[in-house]
Motif scaffolding. Structure first.
Motif, mmCIF file in Angstrom:
data_model
loop_
_atom_site.group_PDB
_atom_site.id
_atom_site.type_symbol
_atom_site.label_atom_id
_atom_site.label_comp_id
_atom_site.label_asym_id
_atom_site.label_seq_id
_atom_site.Cartn_x
_atom_site.Cartn_y
_atom_site.Cartn_z
ATOM 1 N N ASN A 116 0.851 -1.191 0.000
ATOM 2 C CA ASN A 116 0.000 0.000 0.000
ATOM 3 C C ASN A 116 0.885 1.237 0.000
ATOM 4 N N MET A 117 0.279 2.405 -0.093
ATOM 5 C CA MET A 117 1.045 3.631 -0.240
ATOM 6 C C MET A 117 1.902 3.928 0.991
ATOM 7 N N TYR A 118 1.385 3.618 2.175
ATOM 8 C CA TYR A 118 2.159 3.845 3.398
ATOM 9 C C TYR A 118 3.439 3.026 3.381
ATOM 10 N N GLU A 119 3.315 1.747 3.108
ATOM 11 C CA GLU A 119 4.470 0.865 3.121
ATOM 12 C C GLU A 119 5.441 1.205 1.994
ATOM 13 N N PHE A 120 4.904 1.532 0.827
ATOM 14 C CA PHE A 120 5.762 1.890 -0.301
ATOM 15 C C PHE A 120 6.555 3.161 0.006
ATOM 16 N N ALA A 121 5.891 4.177 0.593
ATOM 17 C CA ALA A 121 6.577 5.421 0.930
ATOM 18 C C ALA A 121 7.661 5.179 1.976
ATOM 19 N N SER A 122 7.400 4.273 2.910
ATOM 20 C CA SER A 122 8.398 3.961 3.921
ATOM 21 C C SER A 122 9.641 3.350 3.286
ATOM 22 N N VAL A 123 9.444 2.395 2.396
ATOM 23 C CA VAL A 123 10.577 1.753 1.733
ATOM 24 C C VAL A 123 11.331 2.751 0.852
ATOM 25 N N ALA A 124 10.598 3.576 0.100
ATOM 26 C CA ALA A 124 11.241 4.563 -0.772
ATOM 27 C C ALA A 124 12.050 5.568 0.047
ATOM 28 N N GLY A 125 11.519 5.979 1.206
ATOM 29 C CA GLY A 125 12.259 6.892 2.064
ATOM 30 C C GLY A 125 13.556 6.273 2.562
ATOM 31 N N LEU A 126 13.498 4.999 2.942
ATOM 32 C CA LEU A 126 14.703 4.301 3.382
ATOM 33 C C LEU A 126 15.739 4.241 2.262
ATOM 34 N N VAL A 127 15.292 3.952 1.057
ATOM 35 C CA VAL A 127 16.224 3.879 -0.078
ATOM 36 C C VAL A 127 16.850 5.242 -0.336
ATOM 37 N N GLY A 128 16.051 6.322 -0.186
ATOM 38 C CA GLY A 128 16.601 7.659 -0.363
ATOM 39 C C GLY A 128 17.741 7.937 0.605
ATOM 40 N N VAL A 129 17.578 7.512 1.861
ATOM 41 C CA VAL A 129 18.633 7.700 2.860
ATOM 42 C C VAL A 129 19.856 6.856 2.505
ATOM 43 N N ILE A 130 19.622 5.599 2.136
ATOM 44 C CA ILE A 130 20.741 4.723 1.775
ATOM 45 C C ILE A 130 21.481 5.261 0.549
#
Length: 336
Positions: A116-130
């Motif tokens: 869902n959008m919440y989980e996808f945004a969480s993963v995308a945010g983590l990738v941005g930091v990495i």
């Protein structure tokens, strides 16, 4: 079992909030290093006069011990440097907590946690930091720009945890496929990294504009002059942004192909120009144009940078507007 899953979901939410708080502390530290560190302090030094002879047969001025304009700056460097290093450590800790939040969420839903959008945004945010940490590994000189990278990550995570939040629940039948893990994982990695590239591109445009203006005889420092003088060289920012796109584009390409294969298995056709599919194709075309522009002499620099930002705008539109406003086959999932 439901009680255990509920507890894990609650723990995941707590870790998610803790990650945001840790990122926020790291952002404050990066901003402090940016504001009070040594970057840009050379501009405060007294100008060095051109080489002239002190007298007949005298040594050049460059060879004479001139009073340095750096002592005050040097006294502040260690503190700012420590703040910068601590901020990187906090960023890494925040990323570790973020990873734990996603893993615990996966246990709670008994599936990959990006349905869902919440989980996808969480993963995308983590990738941005990495992605930022990876760029920092290759270019340590951009450490003080961490605040600019973490700000959009924090905003996206805040939006995900409030407006886009979804309770942990089992996957709907249409998403119970191994293609979910493959397709959405690749998309989240690609789009999270492209967010970092977009931030670096904005900073590049600011720096390039400033470098162009200071060559004018009537130049007067504007509102962005202080920001621009503390940024790395425009070429450094441009190269970093390009490398992130060069890494992300193949992943995005494979993700689109995997999505088409999944669509054929789920809906009996590879491509149907669903709104989500259409915008995914638009994003792919824009970034393909960006990479082509970088290889074309007449489109390097600012022109190519604007194409990069256009691509990220298309990603943002696809994620928010298409998911929340436009109806289609992908509407129930909120996925790219």
């Amino acid at each position: 079992m439901a009680g255990i899953n509920g507890s894990m979901a609650h723990l995941s939410d707590g870790l998610f909030t803790t990650a945001i708080a840790t990122y926020a502390l790291a952002m404050v530290g990066h901003t402090a290093e940016y504001a009070f560190g040594r970057v840009g302090r050379k501009l405060e030094a007294a100008p060095v006069p051109a080489k002239t002879l002190v007298g007949a047969g005298g040594p050049p001025v460059d060879d004479v011990a001139l009073p340095p304009a750096e002592p005050l700056a040097k006294s502040k460097r260690p503190f700012a440097d420590r703040i910068g290093r601590i901020s990187v450590v906090l960023t890494v800790i925040g990323a570790a907590i973020h990873v734990a939040s996603i893993c615990v969420r996966a246990i709670a839903v008994d599936a990959v946690p990006w349905s869902n959008m919440y989980e996808f945004a969480s993963v995308a945010g983590l990738v941005g930091v990495i992605a930022f940490l990876a760029v920092l590994w290759k270019a340590p000189g951009i450490r003080h720009l961490g605040g600019f990278i973490l700000l959009p990550v924090i905003l996206m995570m805040f939006l995900a945890g409030t407006v886009l939040y979804s309770r942990a629940q089992p996957l709907v039948p249409a998403l119970q496929s191994y293609w979910l893990a493959i397709h959405v994982t690749l998309v989240s990695i690609a789009e999270g990294a492209l967010m970092t590239s977009a931030v670096l591109t904005v900073l590049y445009l600011v720096k390039a504009r400033h470098d162009k203006q200071i060559t004018r005889p009537d130049y007067e420092p504007g509102a962005l002059a202080n920001l621009a003088t503390r940024l790395p060289a425009a070429a450094t920012l441009d190269k970093a942004a390009y490398r992130v796109v060069a890494f992300s584009f193949p992943l995005y390409t494979v993700a689109v192909i995997c999505g088409a294969i999944w669509a054929e298995a789920a809906w009996g056709r590879y491509w149907g120009w669903d709104p989500k599919e259409t915008w995914a194709f638009i994003v792919w075309v824009v970034y393909a144009c960006y990479l082509h522009a970088r290889a074309t002499a007449g489109w390097k620099g600012r022109a190519a940078a604007w194409i990069n930002l256009t691509g990220f705008f298309a990603i943002t539109f696809n994620f928010l507007i298409v998911n929340l406003v436009v109806s289609g086959l992908h509407s129930y999932a909120g996925l790219s």
